[in-house]
Design an enzyme around this catalytic site. Sequence first.
Site, PDB file in Angstrom:
ATOM      1  N   ASN A   1      -4.932  -1.155  17.404  1.00 16.16           N
ATOM      2  CA  ASN A   1      -3.871  -1.928  16.783  1.00 16.16           C
ATOM      3  C   ASN A   1      -2.859  -2.488  17.769  1.00 16.16           C
ATOM      4  OD1 ASN A   1      -3.448   0.868  17.105  1.00 16.16           O
ATOM      5  ND2 ASN A   1      -1.560   0.722  15.950  1.00 16.16           N
TER       6      ASN A   1
ATOM      7  N   GLN B   1      -7.754  -2.064  11.135  1.00 21.35           N
ATOM      8  CA  GLN B   1      -7.544  -3.378  11.771  1.00 21.35           C
ATOM      9  C   GLN B   1      -8.815  -4.220  11.777  1.00 21.35           C
ATOM     10  OE1 GLN B   1      -4.780  -4.734  12.577  1.00 21.35           O
ATOM     11  NE2 GLN B   1      -3.325  -3.042  12.805  1.00 21.35           N
TER      12      GLN B   1
ATOM     13  N   SER C   1      -7.251  -0.377   4.701  1.00 17.26           N
ATOM     14  CA  SER C   1      -5.932  -0.552   4.119  1.00 17.26           C
ATOM     15  C   SER C   1      -5.813  -1.952   3.534  1.00 17.26           C
ATOM     16  CB  SER C   1      -4.883  -0.346   5.206  1.00 17.26           C
ATOM     17  OG  SER C   1      -3.634  -0.678   4.697  1.00 17.26           O
TER      18      SER C   1
ATOM     19  N   HIS D   1      -2.932  -3.696   2.785  1.00 16.91           N
ATOM     20  CA  HIS D   1      -1.835  -4.589   3.198  1.00 16.91           C
ATOM     21  C   HIS D   1      -2.110  -5.313   4.514  1.00 16.91           C
ATOM     22  CE1 HIS D   1       0.441  -2.433   6.447  1.00 16.91           C
ATOM     23  NE2 HIS D   1      -0.310  -1.435   6.013  1.00 16.91           N
TER      24      HIS D   1
ATOM     25  N   THR E   1      -2.104  11.107 -10.946  1.00 18.15           N
ATOM     26  CA  THR E   1      -2.389   9.987 -11.835  1.00 18.15           C
ATOM     27  C   THR E   1      -2.807   8.756 -11.035  1.00 18.15           C
ATOM     28  OG1 THR E   1      -0.767  10.852 -13.357  1.00 18.15           O
ATOM     29  CG2 THR E   1      -1.422   8.556 -13.664  1.00 18.15           C
TER      30      THR E   1
ATOM     31  N   CYS F   1       4.056   1.644  13.177  1.00 18.15           N
ATOM     32  CA  CYS F   1       4.143   3.034  12.728  1.00 18.15           C
ATOM     33  C   CYS F   1       4.799   3.938  13.755  1.00 18.15           C
ATOM     34  CB  CYS F   1       2.755   3.576  12.375  1.00 18.15           C
ATOM     35  SG  CYS F   1       2.131   2.907  10.849  1.00 18.15           S
TER      36      CYS F   1
END
Lengths: 398, 377
Positions: free
Chosen positions: B150, B179, B197, B199, B235, B321
């Site tokens: 990344n 990535q 992922s 996003h 849930t 991150c």
Amino acid sequence: MEANYIVVRFGELTTKGKNRKLFTQKLLKNAKEILFEFPQLQYQLQYDRLYIYLNGANHLLVNEKLKTVFGIHSFSNAYKFEKDLDVVKDAIAKMINEDTKTTFKINTKRSDKTFPKKSQDINREIAGHVFHHVDRQLKVDVHHPEMLVTVEIRHDAIYVMTNVIKGAGGYPVGIGGKALLMLSGGIDSPVAGYLTLKRGVDIECVHFAAPPYTNEFAREKVFDLVDKLRHYTHGQITVHVVNFTKLQLAVYDHCDESYAMTVMRRMMYRIGEKLAIKNHCLALVNGESIGQVASQTLDSMNVINQVISIPVLRPVLCLDKLEIIDIAQKIDTYDISIRPHEDCCTIFTPKAPATKPKSYKAEAFEATFDYETYVNECVENVETIVVDANYKNDEEIF
Amino acid sequence: MVYLDYAATTPYNKDVLKTYTQLLEKYFYNADSIYSQGIEVNRLLEKSRGLLAKMLDVDEEEMIFTSCGSEANNMAIKGIAFQYQNRGKHIITTSIEHSSVYETCKELEEVFGFEVTYLPVDHTGHIHIDDLKKSIRNDTILVSVMCINNEVGSIQPIEEIKNVLKDHPLVKFHVDMVQALGKIKIDLKGIDCASFSAHKINGLKGSGLLFKRKSTTLVPLINGGQQEFGLRGGTSNACTYIVLAKTLRLALENFDQKEKYVSKLNKYLIKELQTIPDVIINTGGKVSSHIVNFSCIGYKPEVILHALEEKDILISTRSACSSKTSDVSRVMQQLHLPDEVAKSALRVSISDLTKEEEIDKFIYCLKEVLDSIKKQR
């Protein structure tokens, strides 16, 4: 490589003399409905063939859909080329390269006798080219080739057809009238429906629900089954859902436990007959198979069948369970059928149902309550739903 | 605004957002409720799972919805470590993994008594397959290697690792593909677990996916109900899960075309960067077109970042991150670059949404910034 058109050959209906035109036109209509998601297709119906011009539609996708149209004996993907043998050779090599089979045969028909080369020479020339341009090991097998490539040299162009793909067989759906299928949600009834459709008989379905004893999952299961079956029709099937709870409870109140099932089935037949007549269905169809359960012994069938006068078709009557399962798997209904949800036949199962019921006893139990009112109520309050391409259509979300 | 930080996150795709809002308005029901509304939500959720499986060419039951890529990494690595610790307690990973893999391995070492080998990388951020071969021991149970780094964009030799691991059938292979998804062609054959992922591909935050091969068993980290095959109680975040199928479909649409476009942009960007004195490109070797890492020798990278921000251009210094930690990024340290290069690294990440004019503006402004600010080290 994308095919230009598909050649469709008709099945048994070629034997049908003067009615032939009715048959082929019905077949065309059904095929159009099943292929409605490909608006670019063009159809040309000839005496013994149906030509479907692809106009850019993916032939593999169309092939898949076409396999469910009854009345089609077989079909082949076809390619049209200018009259240049080099172009044809390259194209055939490419087609064979895209496949994985290991034996092939080139079969040339030269109806244009002005074409300079002879059929046999062309066969050899194309096969030679294929050997040089395909990466994997290949063999020519003139008797049982895995890939048969037909080359037709006509006056206007050269046509190439690849393997013959087996169609669904049978008669075009609708040509043999309409019947009402009793659909429980089990393995047998969808197969019975499929086999009925295969012989050209259109179907509507009746399902007996007993809410709140049967649940939403059971209901969804039935519609999912119908959604599979509709691909063998003209794209849609009407389903009648009967609310059976009140009548079913009344039966259990008024009959001895051992006869409850027999009387219940008689009620279902009565409702079925009335719905069939109302909806112009000429027969009832169900998934009964001799001896499978208590209601399907010959004695039971005899007593149950007595209450109605229209014919009852039982297409899987003489099939073994495993044979039925084979068909269910082929038509993709098996996995839906085995979902573990209760239907109205399983909710109050008696410990010892009569396997040799007597009709006078059944009649005696029935005389103890006013079942006709219940039956009529069921028929009047039936819920009718059409399952078509809109069923569970959530393309927008995905 | 010129956004050049697509490796950190991406803007929402409009279609995805629209569908998601519609779903939220319509379906608040619990996907595990057995009345018709719940069944309907569950059906859509399972359909999404099926479509995702199809797009990645795996089975439905091999797709597990998670809340993010980091969770998927944790779930796979700890899940495998705990499940197979009776076979051995040795794990191999690389020294330039994302923090969610690196810190997980650290924890396994420090708290749970595992041994971890961190494979070294060369100055462009690539591991050497021989190092891997040498590191495999009898008690090795897991190899976890990221597909695309990344920070520098290096593509690791995943296919070669698969080949090496063919001789070690008991060693599980996990790949962090966060990535890589939507950027390069993904082949999950020969891989036991892979993390994704949403996003990073114009999808929602709070949406991740773990591929877990049927033959691999995980010890669940979140014990609870029957959701996600009992591997992740809680849930179901149904609407988010449902919309992931569309997110991936749109991301993979016109793949070749997008790939070609980004690769062209990448070449242009690098060519332009190379014309600037004091700029050194750190990215090299087999590398993703989406990430370009470079150093402006003598400048403090944060200063450049903020100076560009004033001109409405957004880039980053390292992984988002771990942006708030120490001086030099852990990944850059591992490349064994000269100190002044490692210290001054910047990351530009582009996507098919990036326009050539935006690159032009970035280059122009970068030159301006370098001329105007003072060198600090």
